[in-house]
Scaffold this motif. Structure first.
Motif, PDB file in Angstrom:
ATOM      1  N   ASP A  16       0.825  -1.306  -0.014  1.00  0.00           N
ATOM      2  CA  ASP A  16       0.015   0.127   0.057  1.00  0.00           C
ATOM      3  C   ASP A  16       0.832   1.358  -0.040  1.00  0.00           C
ATOM      4  OD1 ASP A  16      -2.568  -1.547   0.000  1.00  0.00           O
ATOM      5  OD2 ASP A  16      -2.358  -1.852   2.174  1.00  0.00           O
ATOM      6  N   CYS A  17       2.061   1.249  -0.137  1.00  0.00           N
ATOM      7  CA  CYS A  17       3.060   2.472   0.011  1.00  0.00           C
ATOM      8  C   CYS A  17       2.925   3.308  -1.338  1.00  0.00           C
ATOM      9  CB  CYS A  17       4.344   2.188   0.266  1.00  0.00           C
ATOM     10  SG  CYS A  17       4.919   1.510   1.849  1.00  0.00           S
ATOM     11  N   ARG A  18       2.894   4.511  -1.075  1.00  0.00           N
ATOM     12  CA  ARG A  18       2.698   5.245  -2.361  1.00  0.00           C
ATOM     13  C   ARG A  18       3.956   6.167  -2.324  1.00  0.00           C
ATOM     14  NH1 ARG A  18      -0.521   2.613  -4.162  1.00  0.00           N
ATOM     15  NH2 ARG A  18      -2.738   2.647  -3.948  1.00  0.00           N
ATOM     16  N   LEU A  19       4.626   6.738  -3.572  1.00  0.00           N
ATOM     17  CA  LEU A  19       5.686   7.440  -3.677  1.00  0.00           C
ATOM     18  C   LEU A  19       5.068   8.929  -3.861  1.00  0.00           C
ATOM     19  CD1 LEU A  19       8.829   6.223  -5.302  1.00  0.00           C
ATOM     20  CD2 LEU A  19       8.881   7.204  -3.370  1.00  0.00           C
ATOM     21  N   VAL A  20       5.259  10.049  -3.307  1.00  0.00           N
ATOM     22  CA  VAL A  20       4.703  11.278  -3.420  1.00  0.00           C
ATOM     23  C   VAL A  20       5.778  12.267  -3.610  1.00  0.00           C
ATOM     24  CG1 VAL A  20       3.075  12.905  -2.365  1.00  0.00           C
ATOM     25  CG2 VAL A  20       2.625  10.409  -2.279  1.00  0.00           C
ATOM     26  N   ARG A  21       5.852  13.412  -4.404  1.00  0.00           N
ATOM     27  CA  ARG A  21       6.537  14.466  -4.361  1.00  0.00           C
ATOM     28  C   ARG A  21       6.052  15.681  -3.745  1.00  0.00           C
ATOM     29  NH1 ARG A  21      11.048  14.715  -8.598  1.00  0.00           N
ATOM     30  NH2 ARG A  21      11.705  16.175  -7.076  1.00  0.00           N
ATOM     31  N   TYR A  27       8.282  11.628  -0.741  1.00  0.00           N
ATOM     32  CA  TYR A  27       7.848  10.787   0.621  1.00  0.00           C
ATOM     33  C   TYR A  27       7.427   9.409   0.052  1.00  0.00           C
ATOM     34  CZ  TYR A  27       8.084  15.422   2.847  1.00  0.00           C
ATOM     35  OH  TYR A  27       8.235  16.599   3.392  1.00  0.00           O
ATOM     36  N   VAL A  28       7.547   8.423   1.161  1.00  0.00           N
ATOM     37  CA  VAL A  28       6.624   7.266   1.042  1.00  0.00           C
ATOM     38  C   VAL A  28       5.468   7.283   1.937  1.00  0.00           C
ATOM     39  CG1 VAL A  28       6.724   4.801   1.389  1.00  0.00           C
ATOM     40  CG2 VAL A  28       8.677   5.809   0.159  1.00  0.00           C
ATOM     41  N   ILE A  29       4.500   7.204   1.673  1.00  0.00           N
ATOM     42  CA  ILE A  29       3.295   7.295   2.716  1.00  0.00           C
ATOM     43  C   ILE A  29       2.525   6.057   2.390  1.00  0.00           C
ATOM     44  CG2 ILE A  29       3.046   9.636   2.808  1.00  0.00           C
ATOM     45  CD1 ILE A  29       0.672   9.721   0.808  1.00  0.00           C
ATOM     46  N   ASN A  30       1.707   5.664   3.439  1.00  0.00           N
ATOM     47  CA  ASN A  30       0.915   4.588   3.557  1.00  0.00           C
ATOM     48  C   ASN A  30      -0.302   4.825   4.380  1.00  0.00           C
ATOM     49  OD1 ASN A  30      -0.113   2.070   3.890  1.00  0.00           O
ATOM     50  ND2 ASN A  30       1.856   0.934   3.910  1.00  0.00           N
ATOM     51  N   ASN A  33      -0.979   1.659   6.975  1.00  0.00           N
ATOM     52  CA  ASN A  33      -0.059   1.486   8.130  1.00  0.00           C
ATOM     53  C   ASN A  33       0.889   2.567   8.017  1.00  0.00           C
ATOM     54  OD1 ASN A  33       1.569   0.122   9.943  1.00  0.00           O
ATOM     55  ND2 ASN A  33       1.722  -1.720   8.642  1.00  0.00           N
ATOM     56  N   PRO A  34       0.523   3.658   8.782  1.00  0.00           N
ATOM     57  CA  PRO A  34       1.392   4.990   8.977  1.00  0.00           C
ATOM     58  C   PRO A  34       2.918   4.776   9.574  1.00  0.00           C
ATOM     59  CG  PRO A  34      -0.730   4.951   9.851  1.00  0.00           C
ATOM     60  CD  PRO A  34      -0.430   3.656   9.769  1.00  0.00           C
ATOM     61  N   ARG A  35       3.171   3.423   9.758  1.00  0.00           N
ATOM     62  CA  ARG A  35       4.600   3.007  10.277  1.00  0.00           C
ATOM     63  C   ARG A  35       5.612   3.052   9.198  1.00  0.00           C
ATOM     64  NH1 ARG A  35       6.120  -2.668  12.330  1.00  0.00           N
ATOM     65  NH2 ARG A  35       4.990  -2.817  10.549  1.00  0.00           N
ATOM     66  N   PHE A  36       5.263   3.084   7.999  1.00  0.00           N
ATOM     67  CA  PHE A  36       6.106   2.975   6.655  1.00  0.00           C
ATOM     68  C   PHE A  36       6.179   4.428   6.289  1.00  0.00           C
ATOM     69  CE2 PHE A  36       4.451  -1.296   6.514  1.00  0.00           C
ATOM     70  CZ  PHE A  36       5.441  -1.995   7.026  1.00  0.00           C
ATOM     71  N   LYS A  37       5.926   5.242   6.838  1.00  0.00           N
ATOM     72  CA  LYS A  37       6.303   6.596   6.316  1.00  0.00           C
ATOM     73  C   LYS A  37       7.833   6.962   6.130  1.00  0.00           C
ATOM     74  CE  LYS A  37       3.930   9.310   9.498  1.00  0.00           C
ATOM     75  NZ  LYS A  37       3.347  10.408   9.974  1.00  0.00           N
ATOM     76  N   ALA A  38       8.362   7.614   5.202  1.00  0.00           N
ATOM     77  CA  ALA A  38       9.690   7.841   4.907  1.00  0.00           C
ATOM     78  C   ALA A  38       9.955   9.104   4.026  1.00  0.00           C
ATOM     79  CB  ALA A  38      10.445   6.637   4.290  1.00  0.00           C
TER      80      ALA A  38
END
Length: 41
Positions: A16-21, A27-30, A33-38
């Motif tokens: 479910d991770c998405r790459l966002v500019r 950013y990686v947002i999910n 599961n908000p644990r996977f923010k980067a």
């Protein structure tokens, strides 16, 4: 939120991770599961 130099590995951890500019940063947002923010840059 983790700050990483490569987001490809962060994106691969969950389907479910998405790459966002935003504002020149990547950013990686999910929503599920908000644990996977980067962030990069």
């Amino acid at each position: 939120m983790k700050i990483r130099n490569s987001l490809k590995t962060a994106k691969a951890r969950d389907k479910d991770c998405r790459l966002v500019r935003r504002k020149g940063r990547v950013y990686v947002i999910n929503k599920k599961n908000p644990r996977f923010k980067a962030r990069q840059g």
